[in-house]
Scaffold this motif. Structure first.
Motif, PDB file in Angstrom:
ATOM      1  N   CYS A  51      44.582  48.050  36.343  1.00  0.00           N
ATOM      2  CA  CYS A  51      44.672  46.919  35.435  1.00  0.00           C
ATOM      3  C   CYS A  51      45.035  45.619  36.152  1.00  0.00           C
ATOM      4  CB  CYS A  51      45.728  47.213  34.371  1.00  0.00           C
ATOM      5  SG  CYS A  51      45.538  46.277  32.840  1.00  0.00           S
ATOM      6  N   TYR A  52      45.630  45.720  37.319  1.00  0.00           N
ATOM      7  CA  TYR A  52      46.167  44.540  37.971  1.00  0.00           C
ATOM      8  C   TYR A  52      45.409  44.161  39.244  1.00  0.00           C
ATOM      9  CZ  TYR A  52      49.915  45.789  34.787  1.00  0.00           C
ATOM     10  OH  TYR A  52      50.635  46.119  33.658  1.00  0.00           O
ATOM     11  N   SER A  53      44.332  44.873  39.516  1.00  0.00           N
ATOM     12  CA  SER A  53      43.511  44.565  40.678  1.00  0.00           C
ATOM     13  C   SER A  53      42.056  44.424  40.250  1.00  0.00           C
ATOM     14  CB  SER A  53      43.649  45.663  41.745  1.00  0.00           C
ATOM     15  OG  SER A  53      44.993  45.774  42.182  1.00  0.00           O
ATOM     16  N   PHE A  54      41.252  43.807  41.104  1.00  0.00           N
ATOM     17  CA  PHE A  54      39.847  43.582  40.785  1.00  0.00           C
ATOM     18  C   PHE A  54      39.067  43.350  42.069  1.00  0.00           C
ATOM     19  CE2 PHE A  54      41.980  39.537  40.952  1.00  0.00           C
ATOM     20  CZ  PHE A  54      41.091  38.671  41.551  1.00  0.00           C
ATOM     21  N   TYR A  55      37.750  43.476  41.980  1.00  0.00           N
ATOM     22  CA  TYR A  55      36.866  43.180  43.109  1.00  0.00           C
ATOM     23  C   TYR A  55      36.325  41.763  42.968  1.00  0.00           C
ATOM     24  CZ  TYR A  55      36.777  48.176  44.192  1.00  0.00           C
ATOM     25  OH  TYR A  55      37.130  49.459  44.523  1.00  0.00           O
ATOM     26  N   SER A  56      36.391  41.028  44.049  1.00  0.00           N
ATOM     27  CA  SER A  56      35.783  39.706  44.105  1.00  0.00           C
ATOM     28  C   SER A  56      34.607  39.771  45.064  1.00  0.00           C
ATOM     29  CB  SER A  56      36.800  38.657  44.581  1.00  0.00           C
ATOM     30  OG  SER A  56      36.189  37.383  44.666  1.00  0.00           O
ATOM     31  N   CYS A  57      33.435  39.319  44.621  1.00  0.00           N
ATOM     32  CA  CYS A  57      32.224  39.381  45.433  1.00  0.00           C
ATOM     33  C   CYS A  57      31.760  37.980  45.809  1.00  0.00           C
ATOM     34  CB  CYS A  57      31.107  40.098  44.675  1.00  0.00           C
ATOM     35  SG  CYS A  57      31.402  41.855  44.405  1.00  0.00           S
ATOM     36  N   SER A  58      31.460  37.802  47.080  1.00  0.00           N
ATOM     37  CA  SER A  58      30.898  36.553  47.569  1.00  0.00           C
ATOM     38  C   SER A  58      29.870  36.892  48.627  1.00  0.00           C
ATOM     39  CB  SER A  58      31.990  35.652  48.144  1.00  0.00           C
ATOM     40  OG  SER A  58      31.450  34.459  48.673  1.00  0.00           O
ATOM     41  N   ALA A  59      28.656  36.429  48.452  1.00  0.00           N
ATOM     42  CA  ALA A  59      27.550  36.730  49.371  1.00  0.00           C
ATOM     43  C   ALA A  59      27.363  38.228  49.525  1.00  0.00           C
ATOM     44  CB  ALA A  59      27.784  36.071  50.720  1.00  0.00           C
ATOM     45  N   GLY A  60      27.641  38.971  48.475  1.00  0.00           N
ATOM     46  CA  GLY A  60      27.445  40.410  48.488  1.00  0.00           C
ATOM     47  C   GLY A  60      28.552  41.204  49.140  1.00  0.00           C
ATOM     48  N   LEU A  61      29.619  40.524  49.570  1.00  0.00           N
ATOM     49  CA  LEU A  61      30.727  41.195  50.240  1.00  0.00           C
ATOM     50  C   LEU A  61      31.889  41.402  49.269  1.00  0.00           C
ATOM     51  CD1 LEU A  61      30.718  39.220  53.610  1.00  0.00           C
ATOM     52  CD2 LEU A  61      29.642  41.432  53.115  1.00  0.00           C
ATOM     53  N   PRO A  62      32.344  42.647  49.087  1.00  0.00           N
ATOM     54  CA  PRO A  62      33.436  42.910  48.140  1.00  0.00           C
ATOM     55  C   PRO A  62      34.807  42.782  48.797  1.00  0.00           C
ATOM     56  CG  PRO A  62      32.544  44.973  48.932  1.00  0.00           C
ATOM     57  CD  PRO A  62      31.763  43.877  49.626  1.00  0.00           C
ATOM     58  N   ARG A  63      35.739  42.194  48.067  1.00  0.00           N
ATOM     59  CA  ARG A  63      37.125  42.098  48.497  1.00  0.00           C
ATOM     60  C   ARG A  63      38.003  42.575  47.348  1.00  0.00           C
ATOM     61  NH1 ARG A  63      36.765  38.380  52.949  1.00  0.00           N
ATOM     62  NH2 ARG A  63      34.989  39.208  54.074  1.00  0.00           N
ATOM     63  N   LEU A  64      38.855  43.553  47.611  1.00  0.00           N
ATOM     64  CA  LEU A  64      39.765  44.060  46.598  1.00  0.00           C
ATOM     65  C   LEU A  64      40.998  43.171  46.573  1.00  0.00           C
ATOM     66  CD1 LEU A  64      40.498  46.206  44.508  1.00  0.00           C
ATOM     67  CD2 LEU A  64      41.451  47.599  46.363  1.00  0.00           C
ATOM     68  N   LEU A  65      41.238  42.526  45.431  1.00  0.00           N
ATOM     69  CA  LEU A  65      42.336  41.585  45.280  1.00  0.00           C
ATOM     70  C   LEU A  65      43.263  42.028  44.156  1.00  0.00           C
ATOM     71  CD1 LEU A  65      40.305  38.242  45.551  1.00  0.00           C
ATOM     72  CD2 LEU A  65      41.425  39.516  47.400  1.00  0.00           C
ATOM     73  N   SER A  66      44.451  41.443  44.102  1.00  0.00           N
ATOM     74  CA  SER A  66      45.429  41.751  43.058  1.00  0.00           C
ATOM     75  C   SER A  66      45.812  40.486  42.319  1.00  0.00           C
ATOM     76  CB  SER A  66      46.680  42.393  43.662  1.00  0.00           C
ATOM     77  OG  SER A  66      46.392  43.642  44.227  1.00  0.00           O
ATOM     78  N   CYS A  67      46.073  40.640  41.051  1.00  0.00           N
ATOM     79  CA  CYS A  67      46.565  39.517  40.254  1.00  0.00           C
ATOM     80  C   CYS A  67      48.010  39.218  40.639  1.00  0.00           C
ATOM     81  CB  CYS A  67      46.501  39.857  38.768  1.00  0.00           C
ATOM     82  SG  CYS A  67      44.831  40.147  38.122  1.00  0.00           S
ATOM     83  N   ASP A  68      48.444  37.991  40.394  1.00  0.00           N
ATOM     84  CA  ASP A  68      49.837  37.634  40.615  1.00  0.00           C
ATOM     85  C   ASP A  68      50.730  38.391  39.635  1.00  0.00           C
ATOM     86  OD1 ASP A  68      49.166  35.857  42.623  1.00  0.00           O
ATOM     87  OD2 ASP A  68      49.010  34.144  41.253  1.00  0.00           O
ATOM     88  N   ALA A  69      52.017  38.467  39.953  1.00  0.00           N
ATOM     89  CA  ALA A  69      52.974  39.147  39.085  1.00  0.00           C
ATOM     90  C   ALA A  69      52.949  38.530  37.688  1.00  0.00           C
ATOM     91  CB  ALA A  69      54.374  39.049  39.682  1.00  0.00           C
ATOM     92  N   GLY A  70      52.917  39.383  36.680  1.00  0.00           N
ATOM     93  CA  GLY A  70      52.890  38.919  35.301  1.00  0.00           C
ATOM     94  C   GLY A  70      51.494  38.719  34.752  1.00  0.00           C
ATOM     95  N   PHE A  71      50.466  38.954  35.575  1.00  0.00           N
ATOM     96  CA  PHE A  71      49.082  38.791  35.158  1.00  0.00           C
ATOM     97  C   PHE A  71      48.340  40.116  35.306  1.00  0.00           C
ATOM     98  CE2 PHE A  71      50.508  34.579  36.024  1.00  0.00           C
ATOM     99  CZ  PHE A  71      49.798  33.739  35.173  1.00  0.00           C
ATOM    100  N   ALA A  72      47.275  40.271  34.556  1.00  0.00           N
ATOM    101  CA  ALA A  72      46.406  41.444  34.636  1.00  0.00           C
ATOM    102  C   ALA A  72      44.960  40.976  34.565  1.00  0.00           C
ATOM    103  CB  ALA A  72      46.714  42.414  33.504  1.00  0.00           C
ATOM    104  N   PHE A  73      44.047  41.803  35.062  1.00  0.00           N
ATOM    105  CA  PHE A  73      42.639  41.423  35.088  1.00  0.00           C
ATOM    106  C   PHE A  73      41.989  41.723  33.747  1.00  0.00           C
ATOM    107  CE2 PHE A  73      38.111  42.152  36.011  1.00  0.00           C
ATOM    108  CZ  PHE A  73      37.807  40.928  36.590  1.00  0.00           C
ATOM    109  N   ASP A  74      41.340  40.720  33.195  1.00  0.00           N
ATOM    110  CA  ASP A  74      40.639  40.857  31.922  1.00  0.00           C
ATOM    111  C   ASP A  74      39.139  40.856  32.192  1.00  0.00           C
ATOM    112  OD1 ASP A  74      39.579  40.755  29.410  1.00  0.00           O
ATOM    113  OD2 ASP A  74      40.726  39.014  28.744  1.00  0.00           O
ATOM    114  N   PRO A  75      38.469  42.003  32.054  1.00  0.00           N
ATOM    115  CA  PRO A  75      37.028  42.066  32.332  1.00  0.00           C
ATOM    116  C   PRO A  75      36.204  41.162  31.426  1.00  0.00           C
ATOM    117  CG  PRO A  75      37.989  44.266  32.191  1.00  0.00           C
ATOM    118  CD  PRO A  75      39.012  43.320  31.678  1.00  0.00           C
ATOM    119  N   ALA A  76      36.725  40.850  30.252  1.00  0.00           N
ATOM    120  CA  ALA A  76      35.957  40.031  29.309  1.00  0.00           C
ATOM    121  C   ALA A  76      35.749  38.615  29.839  1.00  0.00           C
ATOM    122  CB  ALA A  76      36.666  39.985  27.960  1.00  0.00           C
ATOM    123  N   VAL A  77      36.726  38.100  30.572  1.00  0.00           N
ATOM    124  CA  VAL A  77      36.609  36.741  31.114  1.00  0.00           C
ATOM    125  C   VAL A  77      36.523  36.766  32.639  1.00  0.00           C
ATOM    126  CG1 VAL A  77      37.752  35.661  29.151  1.00  0.00           C
ATOM    127  CG2 VAL A  77      39.124  36.473  31.081  1.00  0.00           C
TER     128      VAL A  77
END
Length: 245
Positions: free
Chosen positions: A184-210
């Motif tokens: 819930c607190y991590s997500f993949y960021s893609c740029s030029a086809g390269l994936p980077r696994l990132l984490s949200c800051d404390a107190g935040f979670a990743f919302d797939p809708a936005v």
């Protein structure tokens, strides 16, 4: 803190020291401090009460001229480069470690499981794991983005493959964010086809809708398997707090 105290004891015993010639008081222009030794990457002089003692870092560590006395002046090569300061002492390997201290590839590493590495402390191996989403890069002796490690099968290792790259009018890659399944607190960021696994800051979670991190109270994390990716713990080359105690 116990393991750090043990490491400090091991490293203090592995550092060699010998008195310098009678003119040592002329060498030490400051009462206490460190001096580099020309032509040597891991040797240094320690001045104590204007008396000079020739010292050498343990095998696998380099002397760091930027360290201020009385802090421990030896560090890993990934943090302290020799550059043109000379050569290091000959390696003192063991059956499991090419040097007494350092970070090295692990025999557990495979192209689809690239996060393993080995840390050697006094010639003893400790199997370690990079933080989630990172792979061990032998060329830098650091955990790195998986796509920068040539031996790593990135899609298999991450369990994720970016969609085809898109670019804006200026031909700059468009970054897109994607859900990390089961987290819930991590997500993949893609740029030029390269994936980077990132984490949200404390107190935040990743919302797939936005496709971004939002206030955690606005995201249903009831089915989340883990709050944060596991982090590796590095055994430091010296417990600086106990070195001079």
């Amino acid at each position: 803190m116990y393991i750090f105290a043990v490491i400090a004891t091991l490293m203090a015993s592995s550092c060699s020291g010998s008195e310098s010639p009678a003119d040592s008081k002329n060498i030490c222009v400051q009462r206490n401090g460190y001096l580099k030794v020309s032509g040597h990457c891991d040797s240094y002089v320690e001045c104590k009460e204007f008396e000079a003692v020739q010292m050498m870092c343990p095998d696998g560590l380099h002397y760091d001229p930027s360290v201020q006395w009385p802090n421990y002046p030896c560090g890993y090569p990934s943090d302290v480069q020799c550059n043109d300061r000379g050569d290091a002492q000959p390696a003192d390997p063991t059956s499991d470690c090419p040097h007494q201290y350092g970070f090295f590839p692990s025999p557990l590493t495979t192209p689809t499981d690239c996060g393993h590495y080995r840390q050697c402390v006094a010639g003893q191996p400790h199997e370690m794991l990079c933080p989630s989403g990172l792979a061990f890069n032998p060329s830098t002796s650091r955990c790195d983005w998986a796509d920068l490690v040539s031996t790593c099968n990135v899609p298999e290792f991450l369990g994720f493959k970016c969609p085809p790259a898109t670019y804006d009018e200026s031909k700059v890659p468009v970054e897109t964010n994607h859900k990390f399944e089961g987290h819930c607190y991590s997500f993949y960021s893609c740029s030029a086809g390269l994936p980077r696994l990132l984490s949200c800051d404390a107190g935040f979670a990743f919302d797939p809708a936005v496709a971004r991190c939002v206030d955690a109270d606005k995201v249903d994390c009831s089915r989340n398997r883990t709050e944060q990716p596991p982090l590796s713990i590095h055994l430091q080359p010296q417990d600086k707090a106990s070195e001079k105690s």
